[in-house]
Design a protein around this motif. Structure first.
Motif, PDB file in Angstrom:
ATOM      1  N   GLN A 189      18.442 -14.698   5.541  1.00 23.70           N
ATOM      2  CA  GLN A 189      17.337 -15.177   4.716  1.00 23.70           C
ATOM      3  C   GLN A 189      17.797 -15.524   3.301  1.00 23.70           C
ATOM      4  OE1 GLN A 189      14.350 -12.153   4.931  1.00 23.70           O
ATOM      5  NE2 GLN A 189      13.953 -12.474   7.099  1.00 23.70           N
ATOM      6  N   LYS A 190      18.808 -14.840   2.802  1.00 24.26           N
ATOM      7  CA  LYS A 190      19.202 -15.072   1.421  1.00 24.26           C
ATOM      8  C   LYS A 190      20.490 -15.875   1.286  1.00 24.26           C
ATOM      9  CE  LYS A 190      21.972 -10.927   0.522  1.00 24.26           C
ATOM     10  NZ  LYS A 190      22.132  -9.757  -0.352  1.00 24.26           N
ATOM     11  N   ARG A 191      21.262 -16.075   2.428  1.00 26.09           N
ATOM     12  CA  ARG A 191      22.505 -16.816   2.324  1.00 26.09           C
ATOM     13  C   ARG A 191      22.293 -18.260   2.723  1.00 26.09           C
ATOM     14  NH1 ARG A 191      28.688 -16.004   4.149  1.00 26.09           N
ATOM     15  NH2 ARG A 191      29.224 -18.176   3.934  1.00 26.09           N
ATOM     16  N   MET A 192      22.093 -19.097   1.834  1.00 25.91           N
ATOM     17  CA  MET A 192      22.175 -20.543   2.001  1.00 25.91           C
ATOM     18  C   MET A 192      22.516 -21.048   0.619  1.00 25.91           C
ATOM     19  SD  MET A 192      22.043 -22.860   4.301  1.00 25.91           S
ATOM     20  CE  MET A 192      21.899 -24.625   4.505  1.00 25.91           C
ATOM     21  N   PRO A 193      23.803 -21.184   0.323  1.00 25.02           N
ATOM     22  CA  PRO A 193      24.227 -21.547  -1.045  1.00 25.02           C
ATOM     23  C   PRO A 193      23.560 -22.819  -1.522  1.00 25.02           C
ATOM     24  CG  PRO A 193      26.102 -20.933   0.314  1.00 25.02           C
ATOM     25  CD  PRO A 193      24.926 -21.041   1.234  1.00 25.02           C
TER      26      PRO A 193
ATOM     27  N   GLN B 141      30.195 -30.800   0.665  1.00 26.74           N
ATOM     28  CA  GLN B 141      29.780 -29.704  -0.216  1.00 26.74           C
ATOM     29  C   GLN B 141      30.850 -28.606  -0.356  1.00 26.74           C
ATOM     30  OE1 GLN B 141      27.802 -31.106   2.079  1.00 26.74           O
ATOM     31  NE2 GLN B 141      26.356 -32.086   0.663  1.00 26.74           N
ATOM     32  N   ASN B 142      31.938 -28.677   0.415  1.00 26.39           N
ATOM     33  CA  ASN B 142      32.994 -27.674   0.328  1.00 26.39           C
ATOM     34  C   ASN B 142      34.069 -28.093  -0.667  1.00 26.39           C
ATOM     35  OD1 ASN B 142      31.994 -25.800   2.198  1.00 26.39           O
ATOM     36  ND2 ASN B 142      32.878 -26.929   3.928  1.00 26.39           N
ATOM     37  N   ASP B 143      34.729 -27.102  -1.204  1.00 28.51           N
ATOM     38  CA  ASP B 143      35.851 -27.332  -2.111  1.00 28.51           C
ATOM     39  C   ASP B 143      37.132 -27.420  -1.278  1.00 28.51           C
ATOM     40  OD1 ASP B 143      37.720 -27.474  -4.091  1.00 28.51           O
ATOM     41  OD2 ASP B 143      37.333 -25.471  -4.916  1.00 28.51           O
ATOM     42  N   PRO B 144      37.795 -28.565  -1.235  1.00 25.50           N
ATOM     43  CA  PRO B 144      38.981 -28.715  -0.371  1.00 25.50           C
ATOM     44  C   PRO B 144      40.167 -27.869  -0.822  1.00 25.50           C
ATOM     45  CG  PRO B 144      38.701 -30.650  -1.744  1.00 25.50           C
ATOM     46  CD  PRO B 144      37.494 -29.801  -1.955  1.00 25.50           C
ATOM     47  N   THR B 145      40.152 -27.387  -2.058  1.00 21.31           N
ATOM     48  CA  THR B 145      41.257 -26.563  -2.552  1.00 21.31           C
ATOM     49  C   THR B 145      41.029 -25.069  -2.330  1.00 21.31           C
ATOM     50  OG1 THR B 145      40.273 -26.442  -4.767  1.00 21.31           O
ATOM     51  CG2 THR B 145      41.773 -28.283  -4.318  1.00 21.31           C
TER      52      THR B 145
END
Length: 531
Positions: A44-48, A167-171
């Motif tokens: 319920q609380k994890r959706m960045p 939406q992800n950081d490739p590094t």
């Protein structure tokens, strides 16, 4: 008063000890319930948070920034209306009806999912799709990243292209968004089906299916290398970082991490509640298929089907078996022991998470299965190029080896001497076989000739010994009247009475006798015994 006070003290101490014992005995159950509750709470609380449109462009479609559809009511599948589809305006008033799958069979490959889906589609309310094997679209894990692969449900464990999600950081070492987040955004109420198999057996079948190797020995060597690689990685990083690292996802010798069910199920339970996932074992599915489908139909909320249709669904031939694995037999016992130790702790965590000790797989011990021997490839023979069956039979003997009786007669000395000269030994065996065939053929020909001669003699004797009708001329009023008179002098010599045609005065043999002789002669000529 002191005695009463001491008695109360002991009584309270007994109560505390009893409460402590009960708490210890219930601790595993409490831990399981709390762990499941914690995952539902995290869900319920994890959706960045993320912003749209994303600033980074990749080869994959930005699913998280797609506009959510408003689904039409009274449809089990998530369906919506579109006024324009692929640049073409709809001819309908409200638009074109488009739908997504109602459920998703998302794991794990080589666990029997092809067989399961083929039986599910026998239900009148469940249809196939247009993907590979009419089962898998490979969209979420491979298709959207420009990959092509097998028709395997890899969405549960393969997130190797997470860096292509905008939406992800490739590094970064670990992803923020993976496949479960994308599925949740597009279809929040989807029903998920997860089929699990004994981890070592699943890995062994996946090894041949993915063409990582071709023998039990190579599988053993690759397993040792992969475990060592994973051990070195976890010495410096977390298991999640190793799971999503480039070395473990793109340069592995064997898909070892695909059998780490606990780690992958954690990822999905952080997005979807456990009640939305139907988890079961392949071993239970094979033992009691009827019970599994009854529970599965309830989970999918479809109608019950007639008993006759349901029973026919259960008796369908099993779909897709890894032939290479069947050919090579079971894995080595030493390989099984290594994998059993490696997966033991992970299976314990999975059993605690699902509150089910069956996921320890204690009921699936090592079973030795020998490798299948390959059949000798015999040369094909075109039967039309031979004029008779004798030539065909001789050629077939030349292309085959001696029988067991022939080989048993050869001495050990001959076998040892013929090892260095296999061609010469084969020629001698073939020559002996041809001699025996020719001798047998000549004997059969003599017997057939004698038989035909006897038949011809009998036929000729019957035709010559039958009496000719005597004609007696009677004159009456100056007119000759010929009458046929039947004599019975030679009728005693024949066993059967011939039929007489009174009109023409001709005596004929029975058609059955004459036809039998002709058929026998024709068969012998066809076999090559007569010219």
């Amino acid at each position: 008063m002191r005695k009463v006070h001491s008695f109360c003290r002991w009584r309270c101490l007994v109560k505390v000890c009893f409460f402590f014992c009960v708490l210890v005995s219930l601790s595993p159950l409490i831990y399981r319930r709390v762990s499941i509750f914690s995952y539902n709470y995290k869900q319920q609380k994890r959706m960045p948070n993320f912003t749209c449109p994303s600033t980074r462009k990749t080869i994959a479609e930005d699913v998280l920034c797609l506009e959510r559809k408003t689904f039409v009511k009274n449809f089990k599948n998530p369906c919506w209306l579109e006024k324009e589809t692929h640049g073409v305006n709809s001819s309908y008033k409200n638009g074109v009806l488009r739908c997504l799958p109602y459920f998703h069979l998302f794991g794990v490959c080589k666990s029997g999912t092809t067989d399961l889906f083929s039986r599910l589609t026998q239900h009148p309310q469940i249809l196939e799709n247009l993907g590979d094997l009419h089962k898998e679209t490979t969209f979420w894990s491979w298709g959207r990243y420009g990959k092509n692969g097998h028709a395997d449900p890899m969405d549960f464990w393969d997130h190797s292209d997470w860096r292509e999600i905008p939406q992800n950081d490739p590094t970064a070492d670990v992803p923020t968004f993976i496949t479960p987040h994308l599925v949740k955004h597009v279809q929040p109420n989807v029903k998920l089906i997860l089929m699990l198999r004994q981890p070592a057996e699943r890995l062994y079948s996946h090894y041949y299916h993915g063409k990582y190797g071709d023998s039990a020995k190579s599988f053993h060597n690759d397993v040792v290398k992969e475990i060592e690689l994973l051990k070195n990685c976890t010495g410096n990083y977390s298991y999640r970082a190793c799971l999503y690292g480039r070395n473990m996802t793109q340069k592995h010798h064997v898909p070892l991490t695909a059998s780490l069910y606990y780690l992958h199920l954690q990822e999905w339970l952080e997005v979807f509640p456990l009640k939305q996932i139907f988890v079961f074992r392949n071993e239970d599915y094979q033992k009691d298929m009827k019970y599994t489908f009854q529970r599965l139909f309830q989970f999918l909320e479809v109608d019950t089907i007639p008993t006759k249709v349901f029973n026919s669904t259960l008796t369908i031939k099993r779909k897709y078996v890894t032939k290479r694995k069947v050919k090579e037999g079971s894995m080595l016992k030493e390989t099984w022991d290594i994998l059993d130790v490696f997966f033991k702790d992970w299976n314990k965590k999975l059993a605690l998470l699902l509150n089910d000790d069956r996921y320890l797989w204690n009921d699936t011990p090592y079973m030795f299965k020998p490798a299948k021997k390959e059949k000798e490839n015999k040369p094909e023979i075109n039967r039309l190029q031979f004029s008779n069956k004798t030539e065909l039979r001789t050629t077939m003997i030349k292309n085959t080896s001696l029988t067991k009786k022939d080989t048993s007669k050869t001495s050990l000395k001959q076998v040892k001497s013929n090892k260095n000269q296999p061609k010469a030994s084969n020629e001698r065996k073939v020559t002996a076989a041809e001699k025996r065939l020719s001798e047998q053929h000549s004997k059969d020909a003599k017997r057939a000739t004698v038989k035909v001669t006897k038949l011809k003699t009998t036929l000729h004797h019957r035709q010559t010994t039958l009496p000719k009708p005597k004609k007696k001329v009677l004159k009456k009023d100056g007119i000759d009247q010929t009458k046929t008179v039947k004599t019975q002098t030679s009728m005693k010599k024949t066993k059967e009475k011939p039929r007489v045609n009174k009109k023409n005065g001709e005596i004929t043999l029975r058609k059955a006798e004459e036809g039998k002789v002709k058929n026998t002669i024709a068969v012998l000529q066809e076999k090559g015994f007569l010219l």
